[in-house]
Structure formats: C-alpha cells, structure tokens
Design a protein around this motif. Structure first.
Motif, PDB file in Angstrom:
ATOM      1  N   LEU A   1      -3.602   2.799  -1.925  1.00  0.00           N
ATOM      2  CA  LEU A   1      -3.185   2.891  -3.313  1.00  0.00           C
ATOM      3  C   LEU A   1      -2.247   1.725  -3.603  1.00  0.00           C
ATOM      4  N   TYR A   2      -2.644   0.899  -4.544  1.00  0.00           N
ATOM      5  CA  TYR A   2      -1.889  -0.302  -4.897  1.00  0.00           C
ATOM      6  C   TYR A   2      -1.643  -0.295  -6.395  1.00  0.00           C
ATOM      7  N   GLU A   3      -0.702  -1.120  -6.838  1.00  0.00           N
ATOM      8  CA  GLU A   3      -0.507  -1.297  -8.261  1.00  0.00           C
ATOM      9  C   GLU A   3      -0.281  -2.776  -8.562  1.00  0.00           C
TER      10      GLU A   3
ATOM     11  N   ASN B   1       0.849  -1.183   0.000  1.00  0.00           N
ATOM     12  CA  ASN B   1       0.000   0.000   0.000  1.00  0.00           C
ATOM     13  C   ASN B   1       0.891   1.242   0.000  1.00  0.00           C
TER      14      ASN B   1
END
Length: 104
Positions: A54-56, A45
């Motif tokens: 928020l992740y990718e 995160n």
C-alpha cells in the motif's frame, strides 16, 4: 496537552526518519529547512503484508488552501507535546512545485 490524533477514527501517524537540513545563517541563527510534504513521490510501503503493498502519492496542490490556517503547528513526530514552531510567529510554510517547504 490533548492528543487530538488519538480521537480521530482511522487516523494514521507517520514518522520520517531522514533529518531536515540544519544550518547557521548569520552569527547565532540556526535554521531548519526542508520539505514536509513531497509531491509526486511514492511513499514507503505502509502495508508490506498485503499483496502489492500500500503506497500513496501526494499530488501538487494538495495543500492549497490549508496553508492559510492561522495556527499550523510543526510537530516532532506528530506529537502535540513536542511543538517545534508555529506558522503564525516562528515558522514559514511555502507551497512549491516540489512540495510544502517549512523553515523555522
């Protein structure tokens, strides 16, 4: 040596805390091997203060074409002052279904 990442507006630095595999092959050959980019894996995160965080996720093939560059540096913690290897003479970069594997 110039730090190019500082010149890029909005650039991020990410640090990986897990160590790659280090092994000995032959009598005196130390090999560092691991996945520098992992496909289809949720990142940590990056914004825990945001609702939902928020992740990718990096999709397979994201590095396609990039690995053809003649001088890719493998850096320790993204520091251009700490070059571990270069693909043109001391490292191998391979795009696999799991991610981009490095070996030097």
């Amino acid at each position: 040596m110039k730090d190019y990442i500082e010149d890029i507006k909005g650039a991020e630095r990410r640090f990986y805390s897990n160590l790659p595999e280090l092994r000995v092959e032959g009598e005196n050959n130390r090999i560092v091997d691991g996945l520098g980019i992992v496909y289809n894996s949720l990142s940590e995160n990056f914004a825990p203060w945001m609702d939902g965080g928020l992740y990718e996720v990096i999709e397979p093939g994201a590095a396609r074409g990039l690995l053809d560059d003649e001088d890719i540096m493998i850096l320790f913690n993204h520091s251009p002052n700490l070059v571990l290897a270069r693909n043109k003479n001391t490292a191998e970069l391979i795009d696999t279904p799991e991610g981009v594997r490095y070996r030097y």
